[in-house]
Design a protein around this motif. Sequence first.
Motif, PDB file in Angstrom:
ATOM      1  N   SER A   1      31.493  17.008  32.804  1.00  0.00           N
ATOM      2  CA  SER A   1      30.575  18.056  33.273  1.00  0.00           C
ATOM      3  C   SER A   1      30.134  18.953  32.128  1.00  0.00           C
ATOM      4  CB  SER A   1      31.246  18.900  34.366  1.00  0.00           C
ATOM      5  OG  SER A   1      31.403  18.168  35.552  1.00  0.00           O
ATOM      6  N   MET A   2      31.063  19.318  31.270  1.00  0.00           N
ATOM      7  CA  MET A   2      30.755  20.187  30.137  1.00  0.00           C
ATOM      8  C   MET A   2      29.705  19.557  29.231  1.00  0.00           C
ATOM      9  SD  MET A   2      33.443  21.532  27.232  1.00  0.00           S
ATOM     10  CE  MET A   2      34.667  21.914  28.474  1.00  0.00           C
ATOM     11  N   MET A   3      29.800  18.243  29.033  1.00  0.00           N
ATOM     12  CA  MET A   3      28.932  17.565  28.078  1.00  0.00           C
ATOM     13  C   MET A   3      27.626  17.066  28.684  1.00  0.00           C
ATOM     14  SD  MET A   3      30.521  17.877  25.249  1.00  0.00           S
ATOM     15  CE  MET A   3      29.997  16.656  24.055  1.00  0.00           C
ATOM     16  N   THR A   4      27.511  17.073  30.014  1.00  0.00           N
ATOM     17  CA  THR A   4      26.279  16.614  30.658  1.00  0.00           C
ATOM     18  C   THR A   4      25.572  17.705  31.437  1.00  0.00           C
ATOM     19  OG1 THR A   4      27.412  15.926  32.692  1.00  0.00           O
ATOM     20  CG2 THR A   4      27.240  14.291  30.917  1.00  0.00           C
TER      21      THR A   4
ATOM     22  N   PRO B   1      40.218   4.524  35.514  1.00  0.00           N
ATOM     23  CA  PRO B   1      39.663   4.456  34.162  1.00  0.00           C
ATOM     24  C   PRO B   1      38.131   4.544  34.105  1.00  0.00           C
ATOM     25  CG  PRO B   1      40.045   2.241  34.975  1.00  0.00           C
ATOM     26  CD  PRO B   1      40.339   3.178  36.122  1.00  0.00           C
ATOM     27  N   GLN B   2      37.528   5.445  34.881  1.00  0.00           N
ATOM     28  CA  GLN B   2      36.073   5.552  34.868  1.00  0.00           C
ATOM     29  C   GLN B   2      35.580   6.195  33.575  1.00  0.00           C
ATOM     30  OE1 GLN B   2      35.522   7.738  38.517  1.00  0.00           O
ATOM     31  NE2 GLN B   2      35.097   5.882  39.695  1.00  0.00           N
ATOM     32  N   ALA B   3      34.318   5.913  33.242  1.00  0.00           N
ATOM     33  CA  ALA B   3      33.713   6.426  32.014  1.00  0.00           C
ATOM     34  C   ALA B   3      32.283   6.839  32.304  1.00  0.00           C
ATOM     35  CB  ALA B   3      33.741   5.362  30.920  1.00  0.00           C
ATOM     36  N   LEU B   4      31.712   7.664  31.423  1.00  0.00           N
ATOM     37  CA  LEU B   4      30.321   8.071  31.566  1.00  0.00           C
ATOM     38  C   LEU B   4      29.401   6.862  31.443  1.00  0.00           C
ATOM     39  CD1 LEU B   4      29.854  11.368  29.500  1.00  0.00           C
ATOM     40  CD2 LEU B   4      29.440  11.062  31.949  1.00  0.00           C
ATOM     41  N   ASN B   5      28.408   6.813  32.311  1.00  0.00           N
ATOM     42  CA  ASN B   5      27.366   5.810  32.177  1.00  0.00           C
ATOM     43  C   ASN B   5      26.594   6.057  30.884  1.00  0.00           C
ATOM     44  OD1 ASN B   5      24.580   4.647  32.485  1.00  0.00           O
ATOM     45  ND2 ASN B   5      25.415   3.983  34.446  1.00  0.00           N
ATOM     46  N   LYS B   6      26.327   4.990  30.132  1.00  0.00           N
ATOM     47  CA  LYS B   6      25.655   5.147  28.843  1.00  0.00           C
ATOM     48  C   LYS B   6      24.226   5.663  28.985  1.00  0.00           C
ATOM     49  CE  LYS B   6      28.402   1.704  26.368  1.00  0.00           C
ATOM     50  NZ  LYS B   6      29.119   2.759  25.620  1.00  0.00           N
ATOM     51  N   GLU B   7      23.674   5.586  30.196  1.00  0.00           N
ATOM     52  CA  GLU B   7      22.326   6.099  30.412  1.00  0.00           C
ATOM     53  C   GLU B   7      22.329   7.573  30.809  1.00  0.00           C
ATOM     54  OE1 GLU B   7      19.721   4.218  29.665  1.00  0.00           O
ATOM     55  OE2 GLU B   7      21.194   2.694  29.091  1.00  0.00           O
ATOM     56  N   THR B   8      23.495   8.148  31.030  1.00  0.00           N
ATOM     57  CA  THR B   8      23.574   9.554  31.404  1.00  0.00           C
ATOM     58  C   THR B   8      23.361  10.427  30.172  1.00  0.00           C
ATOM     59  OG1 THR B   8      25.155   9.049  33.168  1.00  0.00           O
ATOM     60  CG2 THR B   8      24.998  11.342  32.456  1.00  0.00           C
TER      61      THR B   8
ATOM     62  N   PRO C   1      36.220   7.679  22.569  1.00  0.00           N
ATOM     63  CA  PRO C   1      34.899   7.057  22.739  1.00  0.00           C
ATOM     64  C   PRO C   1      34.827   6.101  23.921  1.00  0.00           C
ATOM     65  CG  PRO C   1      35.535   7.042  20.413  1.00  0.00           C
ATOM     66  CD  PRO C   1      36.738   7.510  21.188  1.00  0.00           C
ATOM     67  N   GLU C   2      35.939   5.468  24.285  1.00  0.00           N
ATOM     68  CA  GLU C   2      35.915   4.535  25.408  1.00  0.00           C
ATOM     69  C   GLU C   2      35.388   5.169  26.680  1.00  0.00           C
ATOM     70  OE1 GLU C   2      39.716   3.184  23.156  1.00  0.00           O
ATOM     71  OE2 GLU C   2      38.351   4.896  23.184  1.00  0.00           O
ATOM     72  N   PHE C   3      35.546   6.477  26.819  1.00  0.00           N
ATOM     73  CA  PHE C   3      35.103   7.153  28.033  1.00  0.00           C
ATOM     74  C   PHE C   3      33.667   7.664  27.935  1.00  0.00           C
ATOM     75  CE2 PHE C   3      39.741   7.411  28.062  1.00  0.00           C
ATOM     76  CZ  PHE C   3      40.001   6.878  29.314  1.00  0.00           C
ATOM     77  N   GLY C   4      32.968   7.302  26.878  1.00  0.00           N
ATOM     78  CA  GLY C   4      31.548   7.598  26.773  1.00  0.00           C
ATOM     79  C   GLY C   4      31.186   8.893  26.099  1.00  0.00           C
ATOM     80  N   PHE C   5      32.161   9.622  25.582  1.00  0.00           N
ATOM     81  CA  PHE C   5      31.857  10.934  25.013  1.00  0.00           C
ATOM     82  C   PHE C   5      31.265  10.863  23.610  1.00  0.00           C
ATOM     83  CE2 PHE C   5      35.186  12.072  28.177  1.00  0.00           C
ATOM     84  CZ  PHE C   5      34.362  12.828  28.996  1.00  0.00           C
ATOM     85  N   ASP C   6      31.240   9.680  23.006  1.00  0.00           N
ATOM     86  CA  ASP C   6      30.609   9.549  21.688  1.00  0.00           C
ATOM     87  C   ASP C   6      29.102   9.340  21.773  1.00  0.00           C
ATOM     88  OD1 ASP C   6      30.804   7.038  22.824  1.00  0.00           O
ATOM     89  OD2 ASP C   6      31.293   6.015  20.947  1.00  0.00           O
ATOM     90  N   GLN C   7      28.565   9.241  22.983  1.00  0.00           N
ATOM     91  CA  GLN C   7      27.133   9.004  23.150  1.00  0.00           C
ATOM     92  C   GLN C   7      26.325  10.134  22.504  1.00  0.00           C
ATOM     93  OE1 GLN C   7      28.070   7.169  27.533  1.00  0.00           O
ATOM     94  NE2 GLN C   7      26.212   8.374  27.341  1.00  0.00           N
TER      95      GLN C   7
ATOM     96  N   ILE D   1      24.143   6.737  40.002  1.00  0.00           N
ATOM     97  CA  ILE D   1      24.156   5.833  38.869  1.00  0.00           C
ATOM     98  C   ILE D   1      25.445   5.020  38.891  1.00  0.00           C
ATOM     99  CG2 ILE D   1      22.681   7.208  37.353  1.00  0.00           C
ATOM    100  CD1 ILE D   1      25.186   8.407  36.140  1.00  0.00           C
ATOM    101  N   HIS D   2      25.390   3.864  38.269  1.00  0.00           N
ATOM    102  CA  HIS D   2      26.601   3.052  38.163  1.00  0.00           C
ATOM    103  C   HIS D   2      27.614   3.763  37.272  1.00  0.00           C
ATOM    104  CE1 HIS D   2      29.319  -0.266  37.526  1.00  0.00           C
ATOM    105  NE2 HIS D   2      29.111  -0.214  36.223  1.00  0.00           N
TER     106      HIS D   2
END
Length: 758
Positions: free
Chosen positions: A403-406, A419-426, A451-457, A733-734
């Motif tokens: 939430s903080m990053m999006t 083990p859910q992660a941020l969608n790369k399109e978010t 990074p596995e959880f998408g925070f490096d996007q 979103i997926h």
Amino acid sequence: MIGPSPGRRLAAACVLGSWVALGSPFTSSTCAQAENAGDSGTWHPGSSLFESLHEMTLERFPESSLPPELRESLQEPLLLRLPVIESSQWIHCGIAPREYAEFLAESGVRAWQLGLGVRPLPGGWPVRVYREGQELPSWDAESEFPGLHVWWNPRRQLLFALSEAPPPPLRVDCIVDPGASLGAFERRFLEGPQEAGKLSPAMLEQRRELAGESRPVILLPAPGALQTPPTKLQAGQLEVALAVLDQGYRRRDSFVEKARRISDGATFAIEVIEGNTTTRVFEHVVTARDVGRGFVTMHADLRPYRGKEISLRLVTEPGESGENWFDYGVWSGLRFRGEPRHPPAHPHVLLLDLDTLRADRLGCYGYQERPTSPRLDAWAAQHAVIFQNVTATATWTLPSTASMMTGLAIHQHRVQQFPQALNKETPTLASMLQEQGYETFAIAEGGYVRPEFGFDQGFDIYFTGPHKRPNWSPAIEWLSRRRSERPAFVFLHTYLVHAPYEHNPRFEDPDFPYQGFLAGKDVGYDDVINPWLAGTLDLSPDDQAYVSRLYDALVARLDDLVVDFLEQLPALFGDEPWMVMITSDHGEEFFEHGKLGHGQSMYNELLRVPLLLAAPGLAPGVVEQPASTVDLVPTVLDLIGQDIPPHLPGLSLLGELPDDRVRVAQHSSSMHRCAVDFSNFKLIINHEDEHELYHLLSDPVEQQNVTGSASDTAQRLRDRLQRYYDRYRSLRIHVPSLSSTGAEAMEDLRALGYLGDE
């Protein structure tokens, strides 16, 4: 109140066109000048070749990177032998697969899952699992426990196991499509040689993590060459980060297996094309011993060509043997450096996420029991606006940081459990700022911020360091050497105050020293926290006070870390404007409601977090109006003059905040297990029929549940919550789930007390 008047708008001090009124040299005219400086026809200091990748020409690309004995097998399925699967690689299924739920409920065993990293061919029995050389049969619903049962689910493309503990080491053989498994690009060449020009350069862009450093890369295997269109150069150097991926296979008897260090390295070169003249201006060799070990950052000297129109050619050549087997060279960095002609178009932005820091343990939030934050208190009094009433969106790291990053509520991004992660399109804050020309840099300490959880996007560089051993000097070094006309966004994260709480005598009472069984020991999950939560360990009031003091000692260490960093920023940025936000993803509870740690309840010791905001021309002061960590993204967008998307529930902290607003925290994406506060009341919904209601003015520590005497108020808050959900709907979103997590990442999560059950 901020400054001399209660109703003053922070935006008056922060919108881009107003810096000049506050004595800053950053004016709207220089803003326009900087905006116009980034035209695509010129390379300026800070310009990136990634921004023009779609305009490049792929001049040379290998037909294949496989040795002949593997290349001959590409037309038929291969029997692939995977490395041994260690126990630590399995992920506990937080929600059991539906088709096995009834069996699990009856047996009481646990379900585990694992992705193989390859796609076995469907049909027959493409996956075979061995334990100590003996093949394990596929799971049979008639089997009885105790025991171990492992099976491949072709629909989910996952290996599942049923056992009371993580399965023991196993070996897996599977029949695979070689074009999908052996090398990232081999499938494209199964039908024979192709002209390299038919491949789009944009197809070469990936994201790779090597040695704890995640970067966007251009994958250009040897022999490969990629050329830019003619462009005017107004910079002196091109910064590059180079590596060769350790991605190899070899044949052993009838099997093909993954193998390390098959590549003998590669030579990277940069050529300048000026008219009909081609000159090699840079060359670097990554040797066989350095394959897969990380990126090496270097600079190509382009000063002789400054002011000229040139093309650049990136060249990857085979290693010492002359063969290109698995020579997967990657190019990253690719930013031009030089003396900037003017300040950046936008202010620099820094976000410091002090994981697990509760607001009421800082002196600037009223804490008086121990001097935990004297330096940060003094800094904030001189430079920052202190938002006194701020809540996080969750009480544990993964959903709250998402939430903080999006800027999205949890039910919108739907990253709610391991083990859910941020969608790369978010879109993330980093990707939004990158689109506005920002250079982006991050240091995080792993766990749920890996990074596995998408925070490096969206980050040019995303470092993952060891948890609870913060080192922010790379951020200082990166800022000091940038030589760029682009603004910078820096995200820094630390678990320093997160459990385990290391022994530290800093706040021991010398007259009445603690002499309990914890004396001189660290307080961790396995030995203290989890046993106490399970009721198998007793902690006396003195023991509990000792644990709380250890946390305070960590806060004092954090005080030095943060202020040491903040004090260097004025010299780094000079006259260029910058903004820093200091906050946390959640707090920590210390026995206030019968719990220790976080992620288990929705009380304010977990949800109330600090938020300090500093920017040039912003008068230091205190804001009492309610705020939330979902306000961070809207604040930054407002700062750089971008519209705030209507689907974001947050508000800009640079504007006038309302005296009241609905704030929602969630443990999941449903209305169950959440909290909503409005008009000095807070409703906690634990289950559909289990509510808690607190009047925060008369009961700020949430000890008197008034649900029975204020049922109408509880219903009004439920109605407010429903309207909030209706207005800010899920993005639908997926939400990807990690099919497997590396042993290092799993150990990281275990050390922080996360076993995948959250």
